[in-house]
Design a protein around this motif. Structure first.
Motif, mmCIF file in Angstrom:
data_model
loop_
_atom_site.group_PDB
_atom_site.id
_atom_site.type_symbol
_atom_site.label_atom_id
_atom_site.label_comp_id
_atom_site.label_asym_id
_atom_site.label_seq_id
_atom_site.Cartn_x
_atom_site.Cartn_y
_atom_site.Cartn_z
ATOM 1 N N VAL A 197 -6.899 -3.537 -2.787
ATOM 2 C CA VAL A 197 -5.683 -4.275 -2.428
ATOM 3 C C VAL A 197 -5.150 -3.779 -1.084
ATOM 4 O O VAL A 197 -4.769 -4.566 -0.221
ATOM 5 C CB VAL A 197 -4.607 -4.106 -3.526
ATOM 6 C CG1 VAL A 197 -3.302 -4.747 -3.102
ATOM 7 C CG2 VAL A 197 -5.081 -4.705 -4.816
ATOM 8 N N GLU A 198 -5.166 -2.449 -0.909
ATOM 9 C CA GLU A 198 -4.696 -1.864 0.342
ATOM 10 C C GLU A 198 -5.554 -2.384 1.512
ATOM 11 O O GLU A 198 -5.030 -2.742 2.565
ATOM 12 C CB GLU A 198 -4.774 -0.338 0.241
ATOM 13 C CG GLU A 198 -4.003 0.407 1.303
ATOM 14 C CD GLU A 198 -4.895 1.032 2.333
ATOM 15 O OE1 GLU A 198 -5.866 1.694 1.957
ATOM 16 O OE2 GLU A 198 -4.626 0.844 3.531
ATOM 17 N N CYS A 199 -6.879 -2.455 1.282
ATOM 18 C CA CYS A 199 -7.787 -2.940 2.328
ATOM 19 C C CYS A 199 -7.488 -4.395 2.665
ATOM 20 O O CYS A 199 -7.476 -4.784 3.830
ATOM 21 C CB CYS A 199 -9.228 -2.828 1.860
ATOM 22 S SG CYS A 199 -9.916 -1.192 2.093
ATOM 23 N N SER A 213 0.800 -1.222 0.000
ATOM 24 C CA SER A 213 0.000 0.000 0.000
ATOM 25 C C SER A 213 0.829 1.266 0.000
ATOM 26 O O SER A 213 0.280 2.322 -0.258
ATOM 27 C CB SER A 213 -0.991 0.017 1.159
ATOM 28 O OG SER A 213 -0.455 -0.595 2.265
ATOM 29 N N ILE A 256 -11.467 -6.042 -7.947
ATOM 30 C CA ILE A 256 -10.782 -6.402 -6.695
ATOM 31 C C ILE A 256 -10.697 -7.919 -6.565
ATOM 32 O O ILE A 256 -9.698 -8.454 -6.090
ATOM 33 C CB ILE A 256 -11.507 -5.776 -5.485
ATOM 34 C CG1 ILE A 256 -11.547 -4.257 -5.636
ATOM 35 C CG2 ILE A 256 -10.816 -6.138 -4.186
ATOM 36 C CD1 ILE A 256 -12.327 -3.546 -4.554
ATOM 37 N N GLU A 263 -10.473 0.152 -16.188
ATOM 38 C CA GLU A 263 -10.579 0.458 -14.770
ATOM 39 C C GLU A 263 -9.257 0.973 -14.210
ATOM 40 O O GLU A 263 -9.227 1.905 -13.413
ATOM 41 C CB GLU A 263 -11.000 -0.813 -14.022
ATOM 42 C CG GLU A 263 -11.461 -0.554 -12.612
ATOM 43 C CD GLU A 263 -11.709 -1.848 -11.869
ATOM 44 O OE1 GLU A 263 -12.030 -2.858 -12.520
ATOM 45 O OE2 GLU A 263 -11.570 -1.834 -10.639
ATOM 46 N N ASN A 308 -12.591 0.864 -5.877
ATOM 47 C CA ASN A 308 -11.344 1.126 -6.592
ATOM 48 C C ASN A 308 -10.375 -0.031 -6.328
ATOM 49 O O ASN A 308 -10.170 -0.437 -5.193
ATOM 50 C CB ASN A 308 -10.778 2.458 -6.078
ATOM 51 C CG ASN A 308 -9.418 2.775 -6.636
ATOM 52 O OD1 ASN A 308 -8.500 1.958 -6.569
ATOM 53 N ND2 ASN A 308 -9.265 3.945 -7.174
ATOM 54 N N THR A 309 -9.798 -0.566 -7.415
ATOM 55 C CA THR A 309 -8.971 -1.757 -7.312
ATOM 56 C C THR A 309 -7.784 -1.568 -6.379
ATOM 57 O O THR A 309 -7.515 -2.409 -5.528
ATOM 58 C CB THR A 309 -8.469 -2.146 -8.707
ATOM 59 O OG1 THR A 309 -9.575 -2.184 -9.581
ATOM 60 C CG2 THR A 309 -7.793 -3.482 -8.679
ATOM 61 N N GLU A 310 -7.075 -0.443 -6.543
ATOM 62 C CA GLU A 310 -5.860 -0.261 -5.736
ATOM 63 C C GLU A 310 -6.195 -0.140 -4.254
ATOM 64 O O GLU A 310 -5.498 -0.666 -3.396
ATOM 65 C CB GLU A 310 -5.114 0.995 -6.197
ATOM 66 C CG GLU A 310 -4.466 0.806 -7.547
ATOM 67 C CD GLU A 310 -4.271 2.115 -8.259
ATOM 68 O OE1 GLU A 310 -3.678 3.015 -7.681
ATOM 69 O OE2 GLU A 310 -4.731 2.235 -9.406
ATOM 70 N N ARG A 311 -7.304 0.569 -3.944
ATOM 71 C CA ARG A 311 -7.672 0.698 -2.536
ATOM 72 C C ARG A 311 -8.198 -0.624 -1.998
ATOM 73 O O ARG A 311 -8.068 -0.902 -0.807
ATOM 74 C CB ARG A 311 -8.679 1.824 -2.368
ATOM 75 C CG ARG A 311 -7.983 3.148 -2.589
ATOM 76 C CD ARG A 311 -8.908 4.305 -2.522
ATOM 77 N NE ARG A 311 -9.518 4.472 -1.233
ATOM 78 C CZ ARG A 311 -10.431 5.406 -0.985
ATOM 79 N NH1 ARG A 311 -10.801 6.213 -1.942
ATOM 80 N NH2 ARG A 311 -10.958 5.518 0.201
ATOM 81 N N TYR A 356 2.856 -4.937 -9.149
ATOM 82 C CA TYR A 356 1.992 -4.365 -8.111
ATOM 83 C C TYR A 356 0.611 -5.023 -8.122
ATOM 84 O O TYR A 356 0.189 -5.604 -7.121
ATOM 85 C CB TYR A 356 1.902 -2.853 -8.313
ATOM 86 C CG TYR A 356 0.944 -2.151 -7.401
ATOM 87 C CD1 TYR A 356 0.881 -2.464 -6.055
ATOM 88 C CD2 TYR A 356 0.106 -1.153 -7.878
ATOM 89 C CE1 TYR A 356 -0.003 -1.808 -5.213
ATOM 90 C CE2 TYR A 356 -0.770 -0.493 -7.045
ATOM 91 C CZ TYR A 356 -0.825 -0.828 -5.715
ATOM 92 O OH TYR A 356 -1.700 -0.185 -4.893
ATOM 93 N N LEU A 357 -0.112 -4.954 -9.255
ATOM 94 C CA LEU A 357 -1.487 -5.453 -9.237
ATOM 95 C C LEU A 357 -1.576 -6.932 -9.589
ATOM 96 O O LEU A 357 -2.328 -7.668 -8.976
ATOM 97 C CB LEU A 357 -2.363 -4.642 -10.187
ATOM 98 C CG LEU A 357 -2.704 -3.231 -9.707
ATOM 99 C CD1 LEU A 357 -3.605 -2.546 -10.705
ATOM 100 C CD2 LEU A 357 -3.386 -3.274 -8.352
#
Lengths: 358, 162
Positions: B80-82, A51, B101, A263, B75-78, A255-256
């Motif tokens: 992942v953070e979650c 993160s 996600i 998206e 949101n995909t990145e958030r 990363y992803l």
């Protein structure tokens, strides 16, 4: 007292033209690098890497790329998201087509492919300027996202239209796929970020960078004194897209791990990278890092303070996050229009005279 | 196959339950962002259901459930953070609530040995439990849900010419 030129004698031209001419700052740079390479990997947690550090390092590369184009060469671009998508899909096609080749080479090749695409979309910049160029690059953004949705060859005809990074190793340690260790992905991205920053720094203070800056400051005057605008603008587009492509490839592969183009690489991405360089400082490599850190770390920090420490409801914190980050952007741009890099420059000037400012 | 695995997972969960302090159910909600109008009632309902279980039954099998909420804004990145921020609390199952996600979490959760319940959405091919050991799109994904509905209607009478 510590931060000064006095007593640091340079005996060769190489010494004289180094990136950090002041001894204190040079050691600070070595120190930061040593901590990043030798200490941080051992204390990394999954949470910190996924993160904070990975997004920071990867966005920093994208910001360096856009800064070369917009900050150094003065060509406004809104196509960053699209070019990141080119890097990601190029990396995916290379990873799946040549599974035995090292991922390091694939990421560099993905940067090269993006450089070619970027140069092609940079051709209109010879005829159109300013806002009109921004709109032309916006067209690139929408076209590229449409292309990666429309042509199923790009995602190997998978039914969902998503691309998934298979597992790839560097020195026998997986850096992409499901079974990665936090320190491995961190070091892999750190290597690319440091490499890109050093290349960008040295390009921008050499003859190529001076041509870019001449074009930025006044393109007609630059042409009269002998700068070839075709060469300058297209090299700026190529180098910028190379970095942006690398960041896109890392964003997807490391990363992803799985990406749906509309998206992840939508217009949102173009704007966030543009905000990074505006807040960080146009025409500054340090500014790219500062801007990336500001927009990646601040929301996470606000969330940790709001939800984990104060125990507020998550939606209130999410709304406040937008309010606080937005307000800070406005405050920064009013107080210091040249960005965080300028604040840093002013601090250094003050430090040079400290503690006797007269 | 899926059902059997799900039952096995729930049974394992029940057996393991009493040892732990409480049962952690992360709620990756989206109370903000473009889909907030659908996300708020879902997140409220999810939290309310576990409150009901806690107050009426004293939890699940006598063990109180705890909902850890994390805002993704779809949101995909958030997301992942979650996931990374909540998995350390002993999360039992993830409902990613977004296909983007879900795709992020399938490899991560499989490596971390945490089941994912993607209720219909997410990756259709995850119905194959031999390949996707930790993903359950119970009760049905879009395609076999749709074919189930059509098959049911076909059994209701004569549709010739309609």
């Amino acid at each position: 007292m510590f931060y000064r030129e006095a007593g640091d004698f340079k005996t060769s031209y190489v010494d004289d033209s180094q990136t950090f001419p002041i001894k204190f700052e040079r050691y600070r740079y070595y120190f930061v690098l040593a901590v990043a390479v030798l200490v941080l990997p051992f204390v990394m947690t999954d949470y910190a890497v996924n993160s904070i550090f990975l997004p920071f390092l990867i966005y920093a590369i994208a910001a360096i790329g856009l800064n070369i184009l917009t900050g150094y060469c003065g060509q406004v671009s809104l196509g960053t998201g699209g070019f990141m998508a080119v890097g990601a899909y190029a990396c995916y096609k290379l990873m799946t087509a040549f599974p035995d080749v090292n991922i390091f080479i694939h990421v560099l090749l993905a940067g090269g492919i993006t450089a070619m695409v970027g140069t092609a979309f940079g051709l209109p910049s010879l005829r159109i300027k300013g806002f009109y160029l921004a709109v032309a690059t916006l067209a690139a953004q929408f076209f590229l996202v449409w292309l990666f949705n429309k042509v199923s060859w790009f995602y190997n005809y998978s039914a969902s239209g998503q691309i998934n990074a298979p597992e790839r190793m560097v020195f026998g340690v997986p850096v992409t796929g499901a079974n990665t260790e936090a320190w491995a992905t961190y070091l892999f991205c750190l290597a690319f970020t440091v490499l890109c920053a050093i290349i960008a720094r040295n390009l921008t203070r050499g003859s190529v960078g001076r041509e870019w800056m001449a074009i930025r400051d006044m393109d007609i005057a630059a042409e009269i004194i002998g700068v070839n605008p075709l060469k300058a603008k297209l090299t700026a587009f190529a180098v910028s897209s190379f970095f942006v492509g690398i960041s896109g490839a890392l964003f997807f592969a490391v990363y992803l791990g799985a990406v749906e183009v509309g998206e992840v690489f939508g217009i949102q991405k173009s704007f966030i990278v543009l905000f990074m360089i505006i807040i960080g400082g146009l025409g500054s490599i340090f500014g790219s890092f500062a801007g990336a850190a500001f927009l990646v770390v601040l929301p996470v920090a606000l969330k940790i303070v709001g939800v984990d420490m104060l125990g507020w409801p998550t939606d209130i914190v999410a709304h406040f996050q937008l309010v606080i980050v937005g307000a800070l952007i406005i405050i920064f741009l009013i107080a210091e229009p040249h960005g965080l890099a300028q604040l840093w420059r002013v601090t250094k000037e003050k430090l040079r005279l400290w503690p006797f400012p007269h | 196959m899926t059902l059997k695995l799900a039952t096995a997972a729930v049974a394992a969960l029940m057996a393991a339950g009493p040892v732990m302090a409480d049962l952690v159910f992360p709620s990756l909600s989206y109370r903000t962002g473009p889909y907030a109008s659908g996300g708020i009632p879902f997140a409220d309902g999810y939290a309310d259901y576990f409150t009901l279980l806690n107050e009426r039954d004293g939890g699940i099998g006598g063990v109180p459930a705890r909902v850890v909420e994390c805002e993704t804004a779809y949101n995909t990145e958030r997301g992942v953070e979650c996931y990374e921020s909540t998995k350390g609390e002993g999360a039992l199952v993830y409902q990613p609530l977004s296909t983007g996600i879900t795709y992020q979490l399938i490899p991560k959760a499989t490596a971390d040995d945490i089941p994912i319940h993607s209720m219909g959405y997410g990756r259709t091919s995850a119905a194959n439990g031999q390949v996707f050991s930790h993903v359950f799109n119970y009760p049905a994904n879009y395609w076999n849900g749709a074919s189930g509905a059509i098959n049911y209607l076909m059994g209701q009478g004569d549709f010739a010419g309609k």
